[in-house]
Design a protein around this motif. Structure first.
Motif, PDB file in Angstrom:
ATOM      1  N   ASP A 169     -13.179  -5.410  -1.146  1.00 19.59           N
ATOM      2  CA  ASP A 169     -14.330  -4.696   0.032  1.00 19.59           C
ATOM      3  C   ASP A 169     -12.968  -4.206   1.223  1.00 19.59           C
ATOM      4  O   ASP A 169     -13.133  -5.162   2.021  1.00 19.59           O
ATOM      5  CB  ASP A 169     -15.032  -6.095  -0.654  1.00 19.59           C
ATOM      6  CG  ASP A 169     -16.330  -5.234   0.928  1.00 19.59           C
ATOM      7  OD1 ASP A 169     -16.036  -3.989   0.992  1.00 19.59           O
ATOM      8  OD2 ASP A 169     -17.052  -5.353   0.857  1.00 19.59           O
ATOM      9  N   TYR A 170     -12.697  -3.426   1.018  1.00 19.68           N
ATOM     10  CA  TYR A 170     -11.412  -2.333   2.723  1.00 19.68           C
ATOM     11  C   TYR A 170     -12.412  -2.369   3.321  1.00 19.68           C
ATOM     12  O   TYR A 170     -11.893  -2.327   4.315  1.00 19.68           O
ATOM     13  CB  TYR A 170     -10.744  -1.954   1.234  1.00 19.68           C
ATOM     14  CG  TYR A 170     -10.005  -1.011   2.154  1.00 19.68           C
ATOM     15  CD1 TYR A 170      -8.639  -1.367   3.799  1.00 19.68           C
ATOM     16  CD2 TYR A 170     -10.708  -0.095   3.724  1.00 19.68           C
ATOM     17  CE1 TYR A 170      -7.748  -0.690   3.748  1.00 19.68           C
ATOM     18  CE2 TYR A 170      -9.447   0.895   4.068  1.00 19.68           C
ATOM     19  CZ  TYR A 170      -8.150   0.354   4.839  1.00 19.68           C
ATOM     20  OH  TYR A 170      -7.847   0.707   5.705  1.00 19.68           O
ATOM     21  N   ALA A 196      -1.016  -0.526  -0.037  1.00 20.21           N
ATOM     22  CA  ALA A 196      -0.581  -1.879  -0.720  1.00 20.21           C
ATOM     23  C   ALA A 196      -0.781  -3.185   0.002  1.00 20.21           C
ATOM     24  O   ALA A 196      -1.293  -3.868  -0.988  1.00 20.21           O
ATOM     25  CB  ALA A 196       0.362  -2.041  -1.479  1.00 20.21           C
ATOM     26  N   ALA A 197      -0.327  -3.457   1.232  1.00 19.88           N
ATOM     27  CA  ALA A 197      -0.438  -4.422   1.933  1.00 19.88           C
ATOM     28  C   ALA A 197      -1.302  -4.640   2.505  1.00 19.88           C
ATOM     29  O   ALA A 197      -1.683  -6.447   2.688  1.00 19.88           O
ATOM     30  CB  ALA A 197       0.733  -4.018   3.060  1.00 19.88           C
ATOM     31  N   ASP A 198      -2.487  -3.789   3.130  1.00 18.15           N
ATOM     32  CA  ASP A 198      -3.737  -3.975   3.639  1.00 18.15           C
ATOM     33  C   ASP A 198      -4.522  -4.284   2.350  1.00 18.15           C
ATOM     34  O   ASP A 198      -5.455  -5.431   2.621  1.00 18.15           O
ATOM     35  CB  ASP A 198      -5.014  -2.961   3.813  1.00 18.15           C
ATOM     36  CG  ASP A 198      -4.479  -2.420   5.111  1.00 18.15           C
ATOM     37  OD1 ASP A 198      -3.266  -3.120   6.190  1.00 18.15           O
ATOM     38  OD2 ASP A 198      -4.033  -1.348   6.216  1.00 18.15           O
ATOM     39  N   LEU A 203      -7.762  -9.430   0.071  1.00 21.56           N
ATOM     40  CA  LEU A 203      -7.543  -9.844  -1.639  1.00 21.56           C
ATOM     41  C   LEU A 203      -7.518 -11.699  -0.397  1.00 21.56           C
ATOM     42  O   LEU A 203      -8.238 -12.567  -0.943  1.00 21.56           O
ATOM     43  CB  LEU A 203      -6.992  -9.547  -2.113  1.00 21.56           C
ATOM     44  CG  LEU A 203      -7.359  -8.862  -3.135  1.00 21.56           C
ATOM     45  CD1 LEU A 203      -6.067  -8.203  -4.585  1.00 21.56           C
ATOM     46  CD2 LEU A 203      -8.420  -8.896  -3.792  1.00 21.56           C
ATOM     47  N   ALA A 204      -6.613 -11.340   0.491  1.00 18.37           N
ATOM     48  CA  ALA A 204      -6.570 -12.791   0.911  1.00 18.37           C
ATOM     49  C   ALA A 204      -7.533 -13.238   1.866  1.00 18.37           C
ATOM     50  O   ALA A 204      -7.586 -14.410   1.712  1.00 18.37           O
ATOM     51  CB  ALA A 204      -5.121 -12.605   1.549  1.00 18.37           C
ATOM     52  N   LEU A 216      -8.921  -2.711 -11.365  1.00 14.00           N
ATOM     53  CA  LEU A 216      -9.209  -3.133  -9.768  1.00 14.00           C
ATOM     54  C   LEU A 216     -10.580  -2.021  -9.244  1.00 14.00           C
ATOM     55  O   LEU A 216     -10.416  -1.051  -9.859  1.00 14.00           O
ATOM     56  CB  LEU A 216      -8.102  -2.928  -9.396  1.00 14.00           C
ATOM     57  CG  LEU A 216      -7.682  -2.398  -7.652  1.00 14.00           C
ATOM     58  CD1 LEU A 216      -7.707  -3.546  -7.038  1.00 14.00           C
ATOM     59  CD2 LEU A 216      -6.711  -2.040  -7.803  1.00 14.00           C
ATOM     60  N   LEU A 217     -11.071  -2.733  -8.584  1.00 12.22           N
ATOM     61  CA  LEU A 217     -12.169  -1.987  -8.112  1.00 12.22           C
ATOM     62  C   LEU A 217     -12.279  -1.924  -6.681  1.00 12.22           C
ATOM     63  O   LEU A 217     -11.951  -2.768  -5.518  1.00 12.22           O
ATOM     64  CB  LEU A 217     -14.197  -2.489  -8.330  1.00 12.22           C
ATOM     65  CG  LEU A 217     -13.174  -2.355  -9.518  1.00 12.22           C
ATOM     66  CD1 LEU A 217     -15.098  -3.118 -10.617  1.00 12.22           C
ATOM     67  CD2 LEU A 217     -13.772  -0.737 -10.290  1.00 12.22           C
ATOM     68  N   VAL A 218     -11.693  -0.342  -5.916  1.00 19.78           N
ATOM     69  CA  VAL A 218     -11.495  -0.908  -4.189  1.00 19.78           C
ATOM     70  C   VAL A 218     -12.551   0.078  -4.011  1.00 19.78           C
ATOM     71  O   VAL A 218     -12.842   0.981  -4.007  1.00 19.78           O
ATOM     72  CB  VAL A 218     -10.279   0.273  -3.912  1.00 19.78           C
ATOM     73  CG1 VAL A 218      -9.844  -0.119  -2.669  1.00 19.78           C
ATOM     74  CG2 VAL A 218      -8.853  -0.597  -4.440  1.00 19.78           C
TER      75      VAL A 218
END
Length: 340
Positions: A169-170, A196-198, A203-204, A216-218
């Motif tokens: 859930d970016y 990718a870092a974000d 996720l963390a 993977l769902l963004v």
């Protein structure tokens, strides 16, 4: 797989390490052609083994709650991005019986979609997954009149795209970092790369573990931004066909490495999974679809899914998607559910 193991050195997940790509000398950028055989049409969906799917069902299906990720087929009923033919329904009665039929016509990518292996090739080499050419795809048997089905979407329909899904859930994470929501809306319709870092940081923060073979769902925020705009604003943006700009995954080695090492399929809520237009002289579509045979999902409606994930404080679930069984199909509505 026995032949593959003889030809390629595989790691504990049964795939070559990223640094060994392309697998064969002379193949295009990072191509994994031949990994599952020269005639394979499943690509990274080979990662969804029966054992992996069964394990996902055991670990992820706990409550039976189901959430659809399908945007309505007629969601863009007055215009579309990339100038794609809109959904049209014709319904008619069949008297004297109390019966109705209907006819649907639409571009398979006018709403939520899986891009199939016929959709996007390596642009310089003009080849699709496993070296298939445009001539191969458009071939027709002279004697029988049968059209080629090579790399068609029907190969994915046989077993579906089924397994463990994870939502990044970016959009919510980005706003939590202090971004102004108005800026977030504007960035959704700009060439805004998501690193990718974000995604890993999100996720963390969610406490979500990635397992090999996940879907993977963004949630980029594009769908939420779309819903906040007026009809006139959307119409104006759709009219800028040659100047479309969208938020999406960045074109980078780090992004490709992460996807290769982790996922069986990738999807987002925007018209192009990757930030558009590409910021490199290559695109993710080329490597994912034509290099690896990795399904790309676009325009997935992830708003209700994000709400349920926040309510449950859990961003993994079981995914069940059944692409349409169209021989030689280029793309398909996903017909996808998340099951908790």
């Amino acid at each position: 797989m026995s032949d593959t193991r003889d030809k390629f050195e595989l790691n504990e997940n049964g795939i070559p390490n990223f640094d060994r790509l392309p697998l064969r000398k002379g193949d295009p950028m990072l191509a994994a052609w031949g990994l599952y055989g020269d005639n394979d049409e499943l690509g990274t969906l080979n990662r969804l083994t029966d054992a992996r799917v069964a394990a996902a069902a055991r670990s992820e299906i706990r409550t039976g709650i189901r959430v659809s990720m399908n945007w309505p087929l007629n969601a863009q009923e007055k215009g579309s991005f990339f100038n794609r033919r809109l959904f049209h329904q014709e319904m008619f009665a069949k008297p004297p019986r109390t019966v109705n039929d209907d006819i649907w016509t639409f571009n398979s990518q006018c709403s939520s979609q899986w891009d199939g292996l016929r959709h996007f090739g390596y642009q310089k080499e003009r080849k699709f997954y496993n070296g298939v050419t445009m001539d191969d795809i458009h071939a027709c048997d002279v004697e029988t009149g049968e059209k080629s089905t090579v790399n068609g979407i029907q190969a994915w329909a046989e077993k579906g795209i089924v397994g463990r899904g994870v939502l990044v859930d970016y959009n919510s994470w980005r706003l939590a970092q202090g971004y102004d929501e108005k800026i977030n809306v504007a960035d959704a319709f700009a060439t805004t790369p998501i690193s990718a870092a974000d995604l890993k940081a999100c996720l963390a923060a969610q406490g979500t573990e990635v397992r090999f073979g996940d879907v993977l769902l963004v949630r980029s925020g594009w769908m939420a931004a779309h819903a906040s705009k007026t009809e006139a604003e959307i119409k104006a943006l759709q009219a800028e066909f040659s100047q479309h700009r969208f938020v999406g995954l960045e074109q980078s080695e780090e992004m490709l490495r992460w996807i290769w090492e982790s996922f069986s399929a990738v999807a987002g809520d925007q018209p192009s999974l990757e930030c558009w237009p590409t910021q490199k002289d290559w695109s993710l579509h080329e490597v994912l679809l034509s290099g690896w045979g990795c399904p790309i999902g676009e325009l997935f409606h992830l708003e209700k899914l994000a709400e349920e994930c926040r309510r449950l404080n859990r961003w993994s679930f079981f995914v069940a998607s059944e692409p349409c069984n169209v021989e030689g199909g280029v793309a398909s509505p996903p017909n996808i559910l998340a099951i908790f």
